[in-house]
Write a protein that holds these residues in place. Structure first.
Motif, PDB file in Angstrom:
ATOM      1  N   ASP A   1       5.478   3.208   2.142  1.00 26.04           N
ATOM      2  CA  ASP A   1       5.130   1.907   1.322  1.00 26.04           C
ATOM      3  C   ASP A   1       4.843   1.087   2.371  1.00 26.04           C
ATOM      4  O   ASP A   1       5.793   0.383   3.192  1.00 26.04           O
ATOM      5  CB  ASP A   1       6.146   1.468   0.607  1.00 26.04           C
ATOM      6  N   PHE A   2       3.690   0.454   2.756  1.00 21.52           N
ATOM      7  CA  PHE A   2       3.262  -0.467   3.718  1.00 21.52           C
ATOM      8  C   PHE A   2       2.943  -1.824   3.148  1.00 21.52           C
ATOM      9  O   PHE A   2       2.180  -1.999   2.158  1.00 21.52           O
ATOM     10  CB  PHE A   2       1.892   0.187   4.610  1.00 21.52           C
ATOM     11  N   THR A   3       3.520  -2.687   3.660  1.00 21.49           N
ATOM     12  CA  THR A   3       3.433  -4.137   3.182  1.00 21.49           C
ATOM     13  C   THR A   3       2.607  -5.110   3.981  1.00 21.49           C
ATOM     14  O   THR A   3       2.606  -4.921   5.274  1.00 21.49           O
ATOM     15  CB  THR A   3       4.719  -4.841   2.806  1.00 21.49           C
ATOM     16  N   TRP A   4       1.789  -5.916   3.334  1.00 20.11           N
ATOM     17  CA  TRP A   4       0.891  -6.990   4.150  1.00 20.11           C
ATOM     18  C   TRP A   4       1.176  -8.156   3.801  1.00 20.11           C
ATOM     19  O   TRP A   4       1.248  -8.441   2.667  1.00 20.11           O
ATOM     20  CB  TRP A   4      -0.487  -6.622   3.999  1.00 20.11           C
ATOM     21  N   THR A   5       1.927  -8.850   4.700  1.00 14.67           N
ATOM     22  CA  THR A   5       2.247 -10.421   4.516  1.00 14.67           C
ATOM     23  C   THR A   5       1.199 -11.269   5.090  1.00 14.67           C
ATOM     24  O   THR A   5       0.908 -11.256   6.462  1.00 14.67           O
ATOM     25  CB  THR A   5       3.628 -10.606   5.117  1.00 14.67           C
ATOM     26  N   PRO A   6       0.256 -12.025   4.362  1.00  9.99           N
ATOM     27  CA  PRO A   6      -0.631 -12.638   4.874  1.00  9.99           C
ATOM     28  C   PRO A   6      -0.170 -13.744   5.875  1.00  9.99           C
ATOM     29  O   PRO A   6       0.709 -14.329   5.673  1.00  9.99           O
ATOM     30  CB  PRO A   6      -1.368 -13.269   3.709  1.00  9.99           C
ATOM     31  N   ALA A   7      -1.118 -14.068   6.535  1.00 11.78           N
ATOM     32  CA  ALA A   7      -1.054 -15.447   7.695  1.00 11.78           C
ATOM     33  C   ALA A   7      -0.809 -16.660   6.926  1.00 11.78           C
ATOM     34  O   ALA A   7      -1.132 -16.789   5.830  1.00 11.78           O
ATOM     35  CB  ALA A   7      -2.210 -15.502   8.412  1.00 11.78           C
ATOM     36  N   LEU A   8       0.093 -17.471   7.430  1.00  8.30           N
ATOM     37  CA  LEU A   8       0.188 -18.870   6.673  1.00  8.30           C
ATOM     38  C   LEU A   8      -0.795 -19.771   6.893  1.00  8.30           C
ATOM     39  O   LEU A   8      -1.166 -20.554   6.011  1.00  8.30           O
ATOM     40  CB  LEU A   8       1.395 -19.599   7.453  1.00  8.30           C
ATOM     41  N   ASP A   9      -1.804 -19.412   7.925  1.00  6.98           N
ATOM     42  CA  ASP A   9      -3.125 -20.424   8.048  1.00  6.98           C
ATOM     43  C   ASP A   9      -4.213 -19.409   8.596  1.00  6.98           C
ATOM     44  O   ASP A   9      -3.894 -18.324   9.034  1.00  6.98           O
ATOM     45  CB  ASP A   9      -2.680 -21.614   8.931  1.00  6.98           C
ATOM     46  N   ALA A  10      -5.511 -20.061   8.777  1.00  4.89           N
ATOM     47  CA  ALA A  10      -6.533 -19.448   9.197  1.00  4.89           C
ATOM     48  C   ALA A  10      -6.386 -18.985  10.648  1.00  4.89           C
ATOM     49  O   ALA A  10      -7.202 -17.911  11.036  1.00  4.89           O
ATOM     50  CB  ALA A  10      -7.656 -20.472   8.800  1.00  4.89           C
TER      51      ALA A  10
ATOM     52  N   PHE B   1       0.786  -0.935   0.008  1.00  7.37           N
ATOM     53  CA  PHE B   1       0.007   0.023   0.008  1.00  7.37           C
ATOM     54  C   PHE B   1       0.905   1.208   0.013  1.00  7.37           C
ATOM     55  O   PHE B   1       1.589   1.294   0.825  1.00  7.37           O
ATOM     56  CB  PHE B   1      -0.928  -0.011   1.361  1.00  7.37           C
ATOM     57  N   VAL B   2       0.981   1.940  -1.031  1.00  8.16           N
ATOM     58  CA  VAL B   2       1.674   3.110  -1.115  1.00  8.16           C
ATOM     59  C   VAL B   2       0.949   4.306  -1.354  1.00  8.16           C
ATOM     60  O   VAL B   2      -0.193   4.750  -1.520  1.00  8.16           O
ATOM     61  CB  VAL B   2       2.630   3.050  -2.511  1.00  8.16           C
ATOM     62  N   VAL B   3       1.645   5.491  -0.691  1.00  2.99           N
ATOM     63  CA  VAL B   3       1.174   6.709  -0.320  1.00  2.99           C
ATOM     64  C   VAL B   3       2.076   7.831  -0.999  1.00  2.99           C
ATOM     65  O   VAL B   3       3.266   7.861  -0.615  1.00  2.99           O
ATOM     66  CB  VAL B   3       0.919   7.071   1.239  1.00  2.99           C
ATOM     67  N   ALA B   4       1.518   8.579  -1.828  1.00  6.72           N
ATOM     68  CA  ALA B   4       2.216   9.605  -2.465  1.00  6.72           C
ATOM     69  C   ALA B   4       1.561  10.922  -2.246  1.00  6.72           C
ATOM     70  O   ALA B   4       0.306  10.924  -2.185  1.00  6.72           O
ATOM     71  CB  ALA B   4       2.667   9.314  -3.845  1.00  6.72           C
ATOM     72  N   ALA B   5       2.315  12.108  -2.653  1.00  4.07           N
ATOM     73  CA  ALA B   5       1.762  13.604  -2.691  1.00  4.07           C
ATOM     74  C   ALA B   5       2.044  13.884  -3.993  1.00  4.07           C
ATOM     75  O   ALA B   5       3.270  13.883  -4.353  1.00  4.07           O
ATOM     76  CB  ALA B   5       2.145  14.040  -1.290  1.00  4.07           C
ATOM     77  N   PHE B   6       1.234  14.945  -4.461  1.00  6.89           N
ATOM     78  CA  PHE B   6       1.297  15.793  -5.655  1.00  6.89           C
ATOM     79  C   PHE B   6       0.705  16.929  -5.459  1.00  6.89           C
ATOM     80  O   PHE B   6      -0.333  17.208  -4.869  1.00  6.89           O
ATOM     81  CB  PHE B   6       0.768  15.145  -6.864  1.00  6.89           C
TER      82      PHE B   6
END
Length: 200
Positions: free
Chosen positions: A149-158, A125-130
């Motif tokens: 830049d925010f990253t999301w790493t999913p869980a390995l299981d439920a 998830f990236v954030v920029a300004a213009f």
């Protein structure tokens, strides 16, 4: 600067196991000090990386402060919700939100998503300004234009929890886990300490 949000809150959650419930690091509070941007008005751009055939992940932007009422949604992957926007990583998405620069903009960012036992896809998830002429502002990454830049790493299981990490290119951007997670962890630690005293 790269930061990881799994750390304190998740560690406390493991320590508390049966205590106060699960504290979570899936929500972070993001603030951007725009006082040095050198523009009066412009846009904040938000985008969640997207690809077909990947485990679903979502990014919810909520509690937006300093944003005006004008937003330009450039895809099907962004849905307006009460107080913010929901992004999906399974289709293209892009949001340009009008703002007045000079003060602090802030929002909460909450990730959720399906588990992935092989972690085949990490969402960004990236954030920029213009400015109004769409020239990038701030100390941005020269390759992506992102302030953060925010990253999301999913869980390995439920049963697991995904994790958030972030790269903050501009020192004007700060990101911290939501205070609610710390409060829950503190309550749990207090309860654990009290139970140990009673046993002693």
């Amino acid at each position: 600067m790269t930061i990881r949000f799994k750390s304190l809150v998740s560690a406390l959650a493991l320590m508390l196991a049966a205590g106060a419930g699960a504290a979570s690091a899936e929500t972070i509070h993001v603030a951007i000090d725009t006082s040095t941007f050198g523009a009066a008005t412009g846009y904040v751009d938000m985008q969640l990386s997207a690809s077909s055939g990947v485990p679903l992940a979502t990014a919810l932007v909520s509690n937006m402060v300093g944003f005006d009422s004008t937003a330009f949604i450039d895809s099907w992957g962004v849905t307006p919700v009460a107080g913010g926007y929901l992004f999906r990583n399974d289709t293209s998405n892009d949001l340009f939100h009008a703002v007045d620069f000079g003060g602090t903009l802030s929002f909460d960012l909450t990730f959720a998503g399906a588990p992935d036992p092989v972690t085949s896809y990490v969402s960004h998830f990236v954030v920029a300004a213009f400015d109004d002429a769409f020239a990038p502002l701030g100390h941005y990454d020269p390759f992506t234009g992102a302030l953060a830049d925010f990253t999301w790493t999913p869980a390995l299981d439920a049963q697991g929890r995904g994790t958030i990490a972030g790269t903050l290119t501009d020192p004007a951007v700060t990101a911290v886990p939501e205070p609610a997670g710390y409060l829950l962890a503190a309550i749990g630690l207090s309860a654990l300490a009290l139970a140990r005293r009673r046993r002693a």
